[in-house]
Design an enzyme around this catalytic site. Sequence first.
Site, PDB file in Angstrom:
ATOM      1  N   GLU A 152      25.064  -9.917 -23.716  1.00 42.25           N
ATOM      2  CA  GLU A 152      24.686 -11.270 -23.480  1.00 42.25           C
ATOM      3  C   GLU A 152      23.278 -11.573 -24.575  1.00 42.25           C
ATOM      4  O   GLU A 152      22.737 -10.789 -24.844  1.00 42.25           O
ATOM      5  CB  GLU A 152      24.112 -11.420 -22.136  1.00 42.25           C
ATOM      6  CG  GLU A 152      24.829 -12.125 -21.007  1.00 42.25           C
ATOM      7  CD  GLU A 152      25.786 -13.359 -21.620  1.00 42.25           C
ATOM      8  OE1 GLU A 152      25.019 -14.057 -22.415  1.00 42.25           O
ATOM      9  OE2 GLU A 152      26.872 -13.534 -21.306  1.00 42.25           O
ATOM     10  N   GLU A 156      15.672 -16.409 -21.970  1.00 43.04           N
ATOM     11  CA  GLU A 156      15.149 -17.121 -20.654  1.00 43.04           C
ATOM     12  C   GLU A 156      14.427 -18.325 -21.121  1.00 43.04           C
ATOM     13  O   GLU A 156      13.938 -18.770 -22.121  1.00 43.04           O
ATOM     14  CB  GLU A 156      13.840 -16.022 -20.376  1.00 43.04           C
ATOM     15  CG  GLU A 156      14.319 -14.798 -19.704  1.00 43.04           C
ATOM     16  CD  GLU A 156      12.934 -13.935 -19.183  1.00 43.04           C
ATOM     17  OE1 GLU A 156      12.137 -14.433 -18.787  1.00 43.04           O
ATOM     18  OE2 GLU A 156      13.338 -12.659 -19.176  1.00 43.04           O
ATOM     19  N   CYS A 264      12.560  -8.254 -23.297  1.00 48.58           N
ATOM     20  CA  CYS A 264      13.730  -8.031 -24.183  1.00 48.58           C
ATOM     21  C   CYS A 264      13.202  -7.137 -25.456  1.00 48.58           C
ATOM     22  O   CYS A 264      13.429  -6.155 -25.868  1.00 48.58           O
ATOM     23  CB  CYS A 264      14.778  -8.895 -24.342  1.00 48.58           C
ATOM     24  SG  CYS A 264      15.499  -9.695 -22.876  1.00 48.58           S
ATOM     25  N   LYS A 325       6.489 -17.166 -22.778  1.00 53.18           N
ATOM     26  CA  LYS A 325       6.991 -18.329 -23.416  1.00 53.18           C
ATOM     27  C   LYS A 325       7.514 -19.589 -22.425  1.00 53.18           C
ATOM     28  O   LYS A 325       7.269 -19.293 -21.256  1.00 53.18           O
ATOM     29  CB  LYS A 325       8.197 -17.940 -24.240  1.00 53.18           C
ATOM     30  CG  LYS A 325       9.558 -17.826 -23.248  1.00 53.18           C
ATOM     31  CD  LYS A 325      10.627 -17.848 -24.341  1.00 53.18           C
ATOM     32  CE  LYS A 325      11.920 -17.633 -23.283  1.00 53.18           C
ATOM     33  NZ  LYS A 325      13.162 -17.662 -24.280  1.00 53.18           N
ATOM     34  N   ARG A 332       6.146 -10.707 -18.074  1.00 51.03           N
ATOM     35  CA  ARG A 332       6.275  -9.393 -18.687  1.00 51.03           C
ATOM     36  C   ARG A 332       5.854  -9.412 -20.135  1.00 51.03           C
ATOM     37  O   ARG A 332       6.376 -10.162 -20.893  1.00 51.03           O
ATOM     38  CB  ARG A 332       7.800  -8.909 -18.516  1.00 51.03           C
ATOM     39  CG  ARG A 332       7.875  -8.593 -16.895  1.00 51.03           C
ATOM     40  CD  ARG A 332       9.210  -8.173 -16.617  1.00 51.03           C
ATOM     41  NE  ARG A 332      10.157  -9.183 -16.754  1.00 51.03           N
ATOM     42  CZ  ARG A 332      11.701  -9.018 -16.367  1.00 51.03           C
ATOM     43  NH1 ARG A 332      12.130  -8.032 -16.512  1.00 51.03           N
ATOM     44  NH2 ARG A 332      12.069 -10.329 -16.472  1.00 51.03           N
TER      45      ARG A 332
END
Length: 440
Positions: A152, A156, A264, A325, A332
Amino acid sequence: MKKIGIIGTGYVGLVSGAGISDFGHKVICADIDKEKIKEIKKGNILIFEPGLKEIIDRNVKSQRLSFSSNIENTIKQSDILFIAVGTPESASGKADLTYVENAALKIAHNLNSYKIICTKSTVPVGTGKKIKEIINKNKPSAVLFDYVSNPEFLREGSAVKDFLWPDRVLIGCENNKTYESMLDVYRPLFRNKKPIIKTDIATAEMVKYASNAFLALKISYINEIANLSEALGCDIKKVADLMGQDGRISPKFLHPGPGYGGSCFPKDTKALSNLAKQENIPLETVNAAIKANIYQKKRMFSKLKALLKNRVKGKTIAILGLSFKPNTSDIRESSAIEIIKSILKEGGIVKAFDPISNNEMKLIFPDIKYFSDWEKTVDNADCMVIMTEWNEFRSLDLKELKNRLKKPIIFDTRNIFDQNKLLELGFSFDTVGRKKIINY
Ligand code: UGA
């Protein structure tokens, strides 16, 4: 119409499940967390993701999408199973594959007919091979399966849009029959002329890591050029803008700031670096990006301290933006955590506001004061710091801000304000990669 089971209802699982049901398939999203499933069934999806609730509600209503905590039944009822469980960072920096391996084992034990097993979680190159081995070892010998790596590329905050309008879809698999079945899953995209590309399994796995690491590297690079621009008196906004006009570079992910965060980039860069170490292959560019990012996060506090003329103790600092963001409640690895920690350590007082992630930050800093709007947050503060570029901060009334602050001092780590306006209004301010003005 295919019958699809998704194992794991985090960001990736939930968005993929909702998106695939929107393509017209029958989808069950399953999770071992019974409480979570109970909440989702009640309509509480627990994560903030623009458009997600609407697409879930729409597909639940049309009975294409359902939720279950019964993983065994979900496996048995599905033609295609997506593994979308977490791959957190382990203590050594490697990706922890426990959840993925557990899911594979469960699939093997409940493999009642031919199925395609597809991994969406971000997993190190070679994991597909391992998953296949686990399933082969533990499944009933007469039942067959095919394996697919289908990484994927969701961000987010725009995950639903990214799922429905992807740049490309990767199908890492071993034969045409499997590829054709996966094409059926993504058929509506095919009609929209989105490329759905067949690769081998390991290549698909690598593309995911290599893409995330490249973007992280691009951010670290522009952050370092921003820091150098500060020292040499250049304006990074203009530099980045003009660099981005070169089609080979592109303006995307060229925004300097307080360092990248999220679930990520920090995790995936470390996992890729570990993978390279294991193979004895130097990956110095990625290692440097990781190091530069750690430095960038620390640098934010040094800059704030300098703006306050080294006097942080007893000063009240208003922090606007806590999430890593905008458009997400996820904190996180957010750079806001690092700067708040340093301010508190030096005896400063923090007032904080985020449009949606105050509650998340309360779990880390229960003792600082949280507010529900920017106005009350900045009231009587010695300085205001922008940590996340939420749209509502871009347009805040600078005159009013000046009146509310005890002293007109701003640290804009996302470069959202017009420097000329700040100058005109008599602010002292610092940014990332532009001229600093201290006039008090
Ligand atoms: C990232 C990738 O962009 C997705 O393609 C990928 O699917 C996802 O990771 C994942 O692996 O699941 P995400 O972490 O949601 O998505 O967020 P990004 O929009 O990539 O931002 C990451 C961090 O970089 C944020 O802290 C952001 O503020 C920072 N950033 C981004 C910058 O500092 N400058 C930029 O120019 C862009």
